[in-house]
Design a protein around this motif. Structure first.
Motif, PDB file in Angstrom:
ATOM      1  N   SER A   5       0.797  -1.213   0.000  1.00 21.23           N
ATOM      2  CA  SER A   5       0.000   0.000   0.000  1.00 21.23           C
ATOM      3  C   SER A   5       0.840   1.279   0.000  1.00 21.23           C
ATOM      4  O   SER A   5       1.655   1.501   0.896  1.00 21.23           O
ATOM      5  N   HIS A   6       0.615   2.141  -1.009  1.00 24.64           N
ATOM      6  CA  HIS A   6       1.353   3.413  -1.057  1.00 24.64           C
ATOM      7  C   HIS A   6       0.904   4.332   0.072  1.00 24.64           C
ATOM      8  O   HIS A   6       1.609   5.247   0.454  1.00 24.64           O
ATOM      9  N   VAL A   7      -0.288   4.077   0.613  1.00 19.70           N
ATOM     10  CA  VAL A   7      -0.783   4.910   1.708  1.00 19.70           C
ATOM     11  C   VAL A   7      -0.013   4.604   2.994  1.00 19.70           C
ATOM     12  O   VAL A   7       0.436   5.502   3.698  1.00 19.70           O
ATOM     13  N   ILE A   8       0.172   3.312   3.294  1.00 19.39           N
ATOM     14  CA  ILE A   8       0.912   2.943   4.510  1.00 19.39           C
ATOM     15  C   ILE A   8       2.369   3.409   4.400  1.00 19.39           C
ATOM     16  O   ILE A   8       2.946   3.920   5.357  1.00 19.39           O
ATOM     17  N   PHE A   9       2.965   3.262   3.203  1.00 20.65           N
ATOM     18  CA  PHE A   9       4.329   3.787   3.035  1.00 20.65           C
ATOM     19  C   PHE A   9       4.316   5.304   3.216  1.00 20.65           C
ATOM     20  O   PHE A   9       5.223   5.885   3.805  1.00 20.65           O
ATOM     21  N   GLY A  10       3.254   5.947   2.712  1.00 24.49           N
ATOM     22  CA  GLY A  10       3.148   7.406   2.791  1.00 24.49           C
ATOM     23  C   GLY A  10       3.125   7.920   4.224  1.00 24.49           C
ATOM     24  O   GLY A  10       3.671   8.988   4.521  1.00 24.49           O
ATOM     25  N   ILE A  11       2.500   7.178   5.127  1.00 21.06           N
ATOM     26  CA  ILE A  11       2.459   7.622   6.526  1.00 21.06           C
ATOM     27  C   ILE A  11       3.681   7.123   7.303  1.00 21.06           C
ATOM     28  O   ILE A  11       3.714   7.164   8.525  1.00 21.06           O
ATOM     29  N   GLY A  12       4.680   6.646   6.566  1.00 26.94           N
ATOM     30  CA  GLY A  12       5.945   6.280   7.211  1.00 26.94           C
ATOM     31  C   GLY A  12       6.009   4.826   7.634  1.00 26.94           C
ATOM     32  O   GLY A  12       6.935   4.424   8.328  1.00 26.94           O
ATOM     33  N   GLY A  13       5.036   4.031   7.221  1.00 24.89           N
ATOM     34  CA  GLY A  13       5.051   2.618   7.580  1.00 24.89           C
ATOM     35  C   GLY A  13       6.039   1.845   6.721  1.00 24.89           C
ATOM     36  O   GLY A  13       6.366   2.260   5.616  1.00 24.89           O
ATOM     37  N   ASP A  14       6.538   0.729   7.258  1.00 29.05           N
ATOM     38  CA  ASP A  14       7.440  -0.106   6.470  1.00 29.05           C
ATOM     39  C   ASP A  14       6.650  -1.222   5.782  1.00 29.05           C
ATOM     40  O   ASP A  14       5.431  -1.266   5.858  1.00 29.05           O
ATOM     41  N   HIS A  15       7.380  -2.094   5.095  1.00 23.04           N
ATOM     42  CA  HIS A  15       6.710  -3.164   4.351  1.00 23.04           C
ATOM     43  C   HIS A  15       5.882  -4.058   5.266  1.00 23.04           C
ATOM     44  O   HIS A  15       4.771  -4.451   4.938  1.00 23.04           O
ATOM     45  N   GLU A  16       6.436  -4.353   6.418  1.00 18.26           N
ATOM     46  CA  GLU A  16       5.750  -5.263   7.331  1.00 18.26           C
ATOM     47  C   GLU A  16       4.419  -4.656   7.772  1.00 18.26           C
ATOM     48  O   GLU A  16       3.409  -5.349   7.887  1.00 18.26           O
ATOM     49  N   ARG A  17       4.413  -3.327   8.006  1.00 15.17           N
ATOM     50  CA  ARG A  17       3.172  -2.674   8.418  1.00 15.17           C
ATOM     51  C   ARG A  17       2.145  -2.666   7.280  1.00 15.17           C
ATOM     52  O   ARG A  17       0.950  -2.831   7.504  1.00 15.17           O
ATOM     53  N   ALA A  18       2.641  -2.489   6.061  1.00 14.17           N
ATOM     54  CA  ALA A  18       1.722  -2.497   4.910  1.00 14.17           C
ATOM     55  C   ALA A  18       1.158  -3.896   4.673  1.00 14.17           C
ATOM     56  O   ALA A  18      -0.051  -4.074   4.494  1.00 14.17           O
ATOM     57  N   HIS A  19       2.047  -4.907   4.691  1.00 17.84           N
ATOM     58  CA  HIS A  19       1.612  -6.274   4.381  1.00 17.84           C
ATOM     59  C   HIS A  19       0.616  -6.816   5.403  1.00 17.84           C
ATOM     60  O   HIS A  19      -0.213  -7.644   5.077  1.00 17.84           O
ATOM     61  N   GLY A  20       0.735  -6.352   6.642  1.00 11.73           N
ATOM     62  CA  GLY A  20      -0.146  -6.885   7.682  1.00 11.73           C
ATOM     63  C   GLY A  20      -1.365  -6.015   7.938  1.00 11.73           C
ATOM     64  O   GLY A  20      -2.092  -6.244   8.902  1.00 11.73           O
ATOM     65  N   SER A  21      -1.605  -5.014   7.067  1.00 13.31           N
ATOM     66  CA  SER A  21      -2.731  -4.099   7.325  1.00 13.31           C
ATOM     67  C   SER A  21      -4.045  -4.659   6.784  1.00 13.31           C
ATOM     68  O   SER A  21      -4.101  -5.186   5.672  1.00 13.31           O
ATOM     69  N   ILE A  22      -5.077  -4.563   7.598  1.00  8.50           N
ATOM     70  CA  ILE A  22      -6.402  -5.041   7.205  1.00  8.50           C
ATOM     71  C   ILE A  22      -7.385  -3.882   7.334  1.00  8.50           C
ATOM     72  O   ILE A  22      -7.422  -3.186   8.350  1.00  8.50           O
ATOM     73  N   ARG A  23      -8.175  -3.678   6.274  1.00  9.21           N
ATOM     74  CA  ARG A  23      -9.174  -2.606   6.301  1.00  9.21           C
ATOM     75  C   ARG A  23     -10.568  -3.206   6.491  1.00  9.21           C
ATOM     76  O   ARG A  23     -10.979  -4.084   5.732  1.00  9.21           O
ATOM     77  N   PHE A  24     -11.246  -2.729   7.522  1.00  7.70           N
ATOM     78  CA  PHE A  24     -12.634  -3.118   7.775  1.00  7.70           C
ATOM     79  C   PHE A  24     -13.492  -1.892   7.466  1.00  7.70           C
ATOM     80  O   PHE A  24     -13.295  -0.838   8.078  1.00  7.70           O
ATOM     81  N   THR A  25     -14.440  -1.984   6.535  1.00  9.50           N
ATOM     82  CA  THR A  25     -15.314  -0.838   6.271  1.00  9.50           C
ATOM     83  C   THR A  25     -16.769  -1.279   6.371  1.00  9.50           C
ATOM     84  O   THR A  25     -17.158  -2.309   5.821  1.00  9.50           O
ATOM     85  N   PHE A  26     -17.535  -0.470   7.094  1.00  8.95           N
ATOM     86  CA  PHE A  26     -18.906  -0.846   7.454  1.00  8.95           C
ATOM     87  C   PHE A  26     -19.940  -0.169   6.568  1.00  8.95           C
ATOM     88  O   PHE A  26     -19.678   0.888   5.988  1.00  8.95           O
ATOM     89  N   GLY A  27     -21.109  -0.774   6.511  1.00 12.86           N
ATOM     90  CA  GLY A  27     -22.187  -0.226   5.705  1.00 12.86           C
ATOM     91  C   GLY A  27     -23.537  -0.526   6.340  1.00 12.86           C
ATOM     92  O   GLY A  27     -23.619  -1.076   7.452  1.00 12.86           O
ATOM     93  N   ARG A  28     -24.574  -0.174   5.598  1.00 12.19           N
ATOM     94  CA  ARG A  28     -25.950  -0.243   6.098  1.00 12.19           C
ATOM     95  C   ARG A  28     -26.332  -1.621   6.623  1.00 12.19           C
ATOM     96  O   ARG A  28     -27.112  -1.753   7.542  1.00 12.19           O
ATOM     97  N   TYR A  29     -25.762  -2.684   6.021  1.00 11.23           N
ATOM     98  CA  TYR A  29     -26.237  -4.032   6.348  1.00 11.23           C
ATOM     99  C   TYR A  29     -25.380  -4.729   7.404  1.00 11.23           C
ATOM    100  O   TYR A  29     -25.538  -5.920   7.638  1.00 11.23           O
ATOM    101  N   ASN A  30     -24.469  -3.977   8.015  1.00 12.17           N
ATOM    102  CA  ASN A  30     -23.663  -4.561   9.094  1.00 12.17           C
ATOM    103  C   ASN A  30     -24.293  -4.285  10.448  1.00 12.17           C
ATOM    104  O   ASN A  30     -25.032  -3.315  10.606  1.00 12.17           O
ATOM    105  N   THR A  31     -23.979  -5.169  11.385  1.00 14.74           N
ATOM    106  CA  THR A  31     -24.492  -5.012  12.745  1.00 14.74           C
ATOM    107  C   THR A  31     -23.322  -5.081  13.730  1.00 14.74           C
ATOM    108  O   THR A  31     -22.222  -5.503  13.372  1.00 14.74           O
TER     109      THR A  31
END
Lengths: 211, 388
Positions: free
Chosen positions: B335-361
């Protein structure tokens, strides 16, 4: 559900075999880096009488194909002679796994490299290297290509961190272009020694820093 | 395995709301005519009125006039029009300098790169550890040759919300146009162009339970912008092509259905998952600002393990999430975003994005946390990087 992996790959991914380290291994190797997204470590125990791999363990930081390949090569190599084990190819591992996606070759080939390096490490440490090529600067440089610069994720040679390599009567001196108090200095030193010291004609290896 | 799949990748695409589908259906089956002028035939006039109504209601939600909003095929096209359209209109007249942030989404980033090949100079502003640009650096970067500044409203991966009011004011003072990609904030984070001095704003329907393939671009009255897609005179002669009336109607319906209460509900899920994971799973790091972030986004690095393995394990248990790992991406780059905030490869590779919507509880949040904790344990037990 639709996965890009075969049932066998998923089975090894879910339940990897022979995971861990061996205490006092006869040979060991670590391939890859966090930068390429995958790392594999391989430890072997050798039965010297039969010249076979009596035990083998692996660890993996990586994607499913990396984990599954690490797992399958431990099964393929266990009980084999060193020569047989060395000849295990990516294709053998892929076939045993029921196929691997092409785009994942670079993640899975690491485990094969790890096995070969562990065997090589055993042979070097036990004076069994057959083709005794004298260690030159080039040989050392080639070894250092396997040490990653954690700052960039590329190897030390490609990132121009090797300032000097000296080889004289079995003494190797490597100078790294970083200050000695750099956060990665001790980790790099350890990794470099691990790669250089086992070479058959190396008596002593030292790592120095520029400041 | 979950008894039902739990979808937590709502930043990428959302399930369409049935009410949106119901609103669109007549424009496929009954009022399918082209939008004609008022001198056309009845069905065409009706189609045009529906299009006008959809345009007006979306424009109003942004504090804009209907003549300031064009429909596009989505946020990728909107951002392409914003950057390339301004470059076309002002490149020769005023200058060839554009400013973007390093962590923009690909439509902005790659439009900027394409313009670079055509002789434009692009400044890529760095961001701090939370993902914020520096206002002084922005101000210092703008010269009399700067035609456009494009800074996203919130980040697609780590959710950090930029201070676009201040950014817009800096741009206005210094005489540069300001475009903001609001794909992920639209309707969820307030944005009123009467208050925020943005000249161009990218929005999309796919993130708010509307149809895919429909987006829009707000263009402040008087903004000089070139036409990027040639053809007929649709969309105020700025974007040619047969109008997607069912899409426009669906987009307007989707906007109408988002409520502040729902956004608060998503925010509660976000806060709950961040608190629980950081508390209960060791060696985890939140990516992005803790509070100034999208209400529907949590992005967390699980150290010592790799994201594709995590997502595959989650998938086998019925959860859909995304990761900044190289293995997961089509480019095989972290992720160029994780590198952009100063993260290294390990931080980028292990990053998980959870995004919620109308049908989540809230129950989805609790079950995914339990699953993630088990998976992190399993993968760490086989990782050579783990602390043991």
């Amino acid at each position: 559900m639709k996965f890009p992996y075969s049932e066998t790959v998923l089975e090894h991914f879910r339940h990897p075999r022979n995971v861990g380290k061996i205490e006092n291994p006869d040979g060991k190797a670590m391939e890859g880096s966090p930068a390429c997204g995958d790392m594999v470590s391989v430890h072997i125990k050798v039965d010297p009488a039969a010249n076979t791999i009596s035990d083998i363990k692996f660890e993996s930081y990586g994607c499913a194909s990396n984990i599954a390949t690490g797992s399958i090569i431990t099964e393929l190599a266990k009980g084999k002679t060193l020569d047989e084990a060395r000849k295990i190819t990516w294709k053998d591992a892929s076939e045993a796994l029921g196929g691997l996606p092409k785009i994942k070759v670079h993640c899975s080939v690491l485990a094969i490299g790890g096995l070969r390096s562990a065997i090589r490490n055993y042979e070097e440490r036990h004076g069994l290297v057959k083709e005794k090529v004298p260690t030159t600067k080039e040989v050392v440089r080639k070894r250092l290509k396997k040490v990653m610069n954690p700052l960039t994720g590329l190897d030390l040679v490609r990132t121009n961190l090797i300032k000097e390599i000296e080889m004289k009567d079995g003494d190797v001196r490597v100078v790294i272009d970083l200050p000695a108090d750099h956060q990665f200095a001790s980790a790099l030193k350890e990794e470099i020694l691990e790669k250089v010291e086992p070479l058959w004609d190396v008596k002593k290896a030292v790592v120095e820093f520029t400041e | 395995m979950q008894d039902r799949p739990v979808y937590l990748d709502n930043a990428a695409a959302t399930r369409m709301d049935e009410r949106v589908l119901d609103a669109m259906r007549p424009y496929f089956l009954d009022t399918y005519a082209v939008a004609t002028s008022e001198f056309g035939y009845s069905q065409g006039i009706e189609a045009r009125e529906s299009l006008d109504d959809a345009r007006e209601s979306i424009a109003v939600s942004l504090g804009a006039g209907p003549e300031e909003f064009i429909f596009t095929s989505g946020s990728t096209e909107s951002s392409n029009i914003a950057l390339k359209g301004v470059a076309q209109a002002l490149g020769k007249k005023k200058g060839k300098h554009i400013i973007v942030s390093k962590i923009e989404d690909f439509p902005v980033l790659n439009s900027a790169k394409a313009l670079e090949k055509q002789g434009f100079r692009v400044t890529y502003l760095s961001v701090d550890g939370d993902g914020f640009i520096d206002l002084q650096e922005l101000s210092d970067s703008i010269s009399d040759k700067t035609i456009l500044v494009s800074i996203q409203h919130a980040n697609q991966e780590i959710g950090t919300i930029q201070d676009i009011d201040s950014i817009g004011r800096v741009c206005k003072e210094k005489g540069a146009l300001f475009h903001s990609d609001a794909t992920h904030t639209f309707t969820r984070v307030p944005l009123d162009v009467r208050k925020t001095p943005a000249d161009l704003v990218t929005v999309s329907a796919h993130t708010i339970h509307g149809p895919k393939g429909v987006g829009g671009l707000y263009i402040r009255s008087g903004t000089q912008i070139g036409k990027w897609i040639d053809g007929g005179f649709q969309e105020f002669n700025l974007r040619a092509g047969l109008e997607n009336i069912p899409g426009a109607v669906g987009f307007a319906k989707a906007v109408e259905l988002v409520t502040p209460e729902e956004t608060l509900r998503l925010q509660a899920m976000r806060d709950h998952i961040i608190d629980r994971i950081l508390d209960e799973i060791p060696n985890t790091t939140l990516n992005g600002h803790r509070w100034k972030r999208l209400p529907q986004n949590a992005n967390i690095t699980f150290h010592f393990i790799e994201g594709e393995s995590i997502t595959l394990h989650l998938d086998m248990r019925g959860f859909a999430v995304s990761t900044g790992s190289a293995c997961f991406s089509r480019s095989l780059e972290g992720s160029h975003v994780i590198f952009g905030i100063g993260g290294d490869h390990e931080r980028a590779h292990g990053s998980i994005r959870f995004t919620f919507g109308r049908y989540n509880t809230m129950e989805d949040v609790d079950t995914v946390v339990v699953a993630a904790a088990e998976i992190a344990n399993e993968l760490r037990s086989i990782s050579p990087l783990s602390e043991k």
